[in-house]
Design a protein around this motif. Structure first.
Motif, PDB file in Angstrom:
ATOM      1  N   GLY A  76      27.869  -5.748  64.414  1.00 27.46           N
ATOM      2  CA  GLY A  76      28.560  -6.368  65.538  1.00 27.46           C
ATOM      3  C   GLY A  76      28.138  -7.813  65.756  1.00 27.46           C
ATOM      4  O   GLY A  76      28.980  -8.724  65.745  1.00 27.46           O
ATOM      5  N   PRO A  77      26.834  -8.078  65.951  1.00 29.37           N
ATOM      6  CA  PRO A  77      26.403  -9.484  66.064  1.00 29.37           C
ATOM      7  C   PRO A  77      26.730 -10.314  64.835  1.00 29.37           C
ATOM      8  O   PRO A  77      27.004 -11.512  64.949  1.00 29.37           O
ATOM      9  CB  PRO A  77      24.886  -9.352  66.270  1.00 29.37           C
ATOM     10  CG  PRO A  77      24.697  -8.002  66.864  1.00 29.37           C
ATOM     11  CD  PRO A  77      25.751  -7.137  66.246  1.00 29.37           C
ATOM     12  N   SER A  96      33.407  -6.287  62.553  1.00 24.96           N
ATOM     13  CA  SER A  96      33.676  -5.838  63.923  1.00 24.96           C
ATOM     14  C   SER A  96      34.020  -4.354  63.944  1.00 24.96           C
ATOM     15  O   SER A  96      33.589  -3.609  64.833  1.00 24.96           O
ATOM     16  CB  SER A  96      34.834  -6.645  64.523  1.00 24.96           C
ATOM     17  OG  SER A  96      34.547  -8.011  64.549  1.00 24.96           O
ATOM     18  N   LEU A  97      34.798  -3.924  62.950  1.00 27.43           N
ATOM     19  CA  LEU A  97      35.174  -2.521  62.848  1.00 27.43           C
ATOM     20  C   LEU A  97      33.944  -1.640  62.675  1.00 27.43           C
ATOM     21  O   LEU A  97      33.782  -0.615  63.358  1.00 27.43           O
ATOM     22  CB  LEU A  97      36.122  -2.339  61.663  1.00 27.43           C
ATOM     23  CG  LEU A  97      37.172  -1.235  61.729  1.00 27.43           C
ATOM     24  CD1 LEU A  97      38.130  -1.492  62.878  1.00 27.43           C
ATOM     25  CD2 LEU A  97      37.941  -1.166  60.421  1.00 27.43           C
ATOM     26  N   ILE A 138      40.961  -2.455  73.277  1.00 23.45           N
ATOM     27  CA  ILE A 138      41.622  -3.141  72.167  1.00 23.45           C
ATOM     28  C   ILE A 138      43.076  -3.432  72.517  1.00 23.45           C
ATOM     29  O   ILE A 138      43.605  -4.517  72.213  1.00 23.45           O
ATOM     30  CB  ILE A 138      41.526  -2.295  70.881  1.00 23.45           C
ATOM     31  CG1 ILE A 138      40.065  -2.216  70.401  1.00 23.45           C
ATOM     32  CG2 ILE A 138      42.400  -2.871  69.776  1.00 23.45           C
ATOM     33  CD1 ILE A 138      39.863  -1.306  69.203  1.00 23.45           C
ATOM     34  N   SER A 139      43.754  -2.493  73.173  1.00 17.02           N
ATOM     35  CA  SER A 139      45.160  -2.683  73.538  1.00 17.02           C
ATOM     36  C   SER A 139      45.333  -3.828  74.532  1.00 17.02           C
ATOM     37  O   SER A 139      46.280  -4.615  74.428  1.00 17.02           O
ATOM     38  CB  SER A 139      45.723  -1.386  74.124  1.00 17.02           C
ATOM     39  OG  SER A 139      45.659  -0.331  73.187  1.00 17.02           O
ATOM     40  N   LEU A 294      33.240  -6.850  71.433  1.00 15.11           N
ATOM     41  CA  LEU A 294      33.589  -6.770  70.011  1.00 15.11           C
ATOM     42  C   LEU A 294      35.083  -6.597  69.794  1.00 15.11           C
ATOM     43  O   LEU A 294      35.634  -7.066  68.792  1.00 15.11           O
ATOM     44  CB  LEU A 294      32.836  -5.605  69.348  1.00 15.11           C
ATOM     45  CG  LEU A 294      31.404  -5.879  68.890  1.00 15.11           C
ATOM     46  CD1 LEU A 294      30.850  -4.670  68.174  1.00 15.11           C
ATOM     47  CD2 LEU A 294      31.334  -7.102  67.997  1.00 15.11           C
ATOM     48  N   SER A 295      35.760  -5.929  70.732  1.00 17.94           N
ATOM     49  CA  SER A 295      37.201  -5.723  70.586  1.00 17.94           C
ATOM     50  C   SER A 295      37.952  -7.047  70.595  1.00 17.94           C
ATOM     51  O   SER A 295      38.969  -7.198  69.906  1.00 17.94           O
ATOM     52  CB  SER A 295      37.716  -4.818  71.701  1.00 17.94           C
ATOM     53  OG  SER A 295      37.128  -3.535  71.628  1.00 17.94           O
ATOM     54  N   GLY A 296      37.470  -8.014  71.384  1.00 18.41           N
ATOM     55  CA  GLY A 296      38.121  -9.315  71.403  1.00 18.41           C
ATOM     56  C   GLY A 296      38.078  -9.999  70.045  1.00 18.41           C
ATOM     57  O   GLY A 296      39.091 -10.535  69.568  1.00 18.41           O
ATOM     58  N   TYR A 297      36.915  -9.959  69.390  1.00 16.10           N
ATOM     59  CA  TYR A 297      36.798 -10.555  68.056  1.00 16.10           C
ATOM     60  C   TYR A 297      37.590  -9.761  67.026  1.00 16.10           C
ATOM     61  O   TYR A 297      38.138 -10.329  66.078  1.00 16.10           O
ATOM     62  CB  TYR A 297      35.327 -10.626  67.644  1.00 16.10           C
ATOM     63  CG  TYR A 297      34.506 -11.537  68.527  1.00 16.10           C
ATOM     64  CD1 TYR A 297      34.508 -12.913  68.339  1.00 16.10           C
ATOM     65  CD2 TYR A 297      33.734 -11.015  69.567  1.00 16.10           C
ATOM     66  CE1 TYR A 297      33.772 -13.759  69.142  1.00 16.10           C
ATOM     67  CE2 TYR A 297      32.985 -11.857  70.382  1.00 16.10           C
ATOM     68  CZ  TYR A 297      33.006 -13.217  70.166  1.00 16.10           C
ATOM     69  OH  TYR A 297      32.279 -14.046  70.974  1.00 16.10           O
TER      70      TYR A 297
END
Length: 401
Positions: A76-77, A96-97, A138-139, A294-297
């Motif tokens: 993640g980082p 990210s996934l 995420i949505s 993380l969802s934003g990235y």
């Protein structure tokens, strides 16, 4: 040495395991004046370990270190680092996934711990709710970016993966582990969930049929207005369902568990929560916040990853994103099925589908309405037909089980 003697509880000393080695056994007496230095060090270490077990650092170890899947946490980082210093969207997307997977699994574990304090019915609802937090976050980020089709396909993929992959794996693994007995579940609760799923499919089907038949008066607008109206009705229906489940007819959902209380008394004594009630709530907030970041990235890198890897956005939306978002449900449902708690497995898998179709999808339509995004329930004819057939198959299977 006096204070140390008072804090030692040698009569309730339990086995302590470190990795693959185990140090166990009861210590019945201890004489500080006649014991050698090695034994004294063992007792001090034992006392220190017990003190560590009682402090909040123990929950940090259990949630963030103990599970092997936490080896994926540094990804993640790494994705955030690459986002600011490189333009490799493919690597940013996959890192990210991978970084969201352990967070989603730990979110499921934390809600399982919370279920010890809230009971199986509320526990299954909480597990489904926070398990769907990843898809919802995420949505929302995708809606802000105007990626409406990605939102529709990812939510559709979440329903299909929960109903086919998660539920199927739960039945399969539960049947293998508990092959010597017949697993049972509360059929009444399953029928209620199936009815709600059929209602949700009908709400999703009307805008798609209206669009496909070309019978709408204002083409492109009538289906949007119908979607918003249907979404409000579905949100009210889901709220009524929660009242029915938790207040009005809550005994309907606990009847199977009550009949098996005596049979599971021994196993319930062995299973105990590893973190406290407030620790579980705190970790839910922390993990949800980190998933949101993380969802934003992840969303920002979807289009770039599709172009650089020559991978269709539809495949990313329908397959990859739901697998990551359903990591918590998948792990939790299989684990409960292996423990012969099929009611909770159904509550997680079918309850998650019900929540996505009756709450998350209408919620995204309303949020898109507030954002000025034309998010509707028109999932296209093929996707809607696939969803309808899946719900029918699962409903008939639960009826005949």
């Amino acid at each position: 040495m006096g204070p140390i003697e008072e804090k030692l509880d040698l009569e309730s000393d339990e086995d302590i395991s470190f990795g693959s080695s185990t140090v166990g056994g009861k210590v019945h007496s201890f004489d500080f004046e006649t014991t050698n230095v090695g034994s004294h060090a063992d007792v001090v270490n034992s006392w220190a370990f017990k003190r560590i077990r009682m402090c909040p650092l123990r929950s940090v170890y259990i949630v963030l270190i103990k599970a092997k899947i936490n080896l994926l946490l540094p990804f993640g980082p790494s994705a955030i680092f690459l986002h600011y210093f490189t333009s490799k969207h493919g690597w940013i997307f996959f890192l990210s996934l991978l970084g969201i997977i352990p967070l989603a699994e730990r979110l499921g574990y934390t809600t399982e711990q919370l279920a010890f304090y809230t009971g199986p019915t509320v526990g299954g609802l909480l597990n489904a709710t926070f398990g769907n937090a990843t898809e919802m976050i995420i949505s929302i980020y995708a809606l802000k970016s105007g990626m409406i089709r990605v939102v529709q396909q990812s939510l559709l993929g979440s329903i299909l993966s929960n109903m086919l992959l998660v539920l199927g794996c739960s039945f399969f693994t539960g049947g293998i582990v508990n092959h010597s007995k017949v697993q049972v579940f509360n059929k009444a609760a399953a029928v209620v969930n199936s009815g709600l799923l059929l209602m949700a499919v009908m709400g999703i089907m009307f805008p798609a049929v209206l669009h496909s038949t070309r019978t709408e008066i204002h083409f492109g607008k009538s289906e949007l207005y119908l979607s918003r109206f249907s979404s409000c009705i579905m949100l009210v229906a889901y709220g009524s369902y929660l009242f029915f489940q938790l207040r009005s007819q809550h005994n309907l959902y606990s009847s199977v568990d009550e009949h098996r209380d005596d049979e599971q008394e021994c196993s319930d004594e062995e299973e105990a929560p590893e973190i406290t009630y407030w620790e579980a709530i705190g970790w839910l907030a922390i993990l949800t916040s980190w998933i949101s970041v993380l969802s934003g990235y992840l969303v920002d890198a979807i289009q770039g990853a599709s172009d650089s890897l020559n991978m269709p956005v539809a495949f990313i939306s329908v397959i990859l994103l739901p697998i990551v978002g359903n990591a918590a449900e998948h792990a939790s449902a299989i684990m409960f099925a292996m423990k012969d708690k099929l009611d909770i497995s159904l509550g997680v898998a079918i309850g998650s589908c019900t929540q996505i179709s009756m709450f998350v999808i209408p919620f995204c339509v309303v949020v898109g309405w507030l954002m000025g995004q034309p998010m509707d329930l028109n999932f296209q004819l093929f996707e809607t037909a696939t969803l309808f057939i899946t719900v029918l198959v699962v409903a008939f299977m639960l009826q005949k089980y």
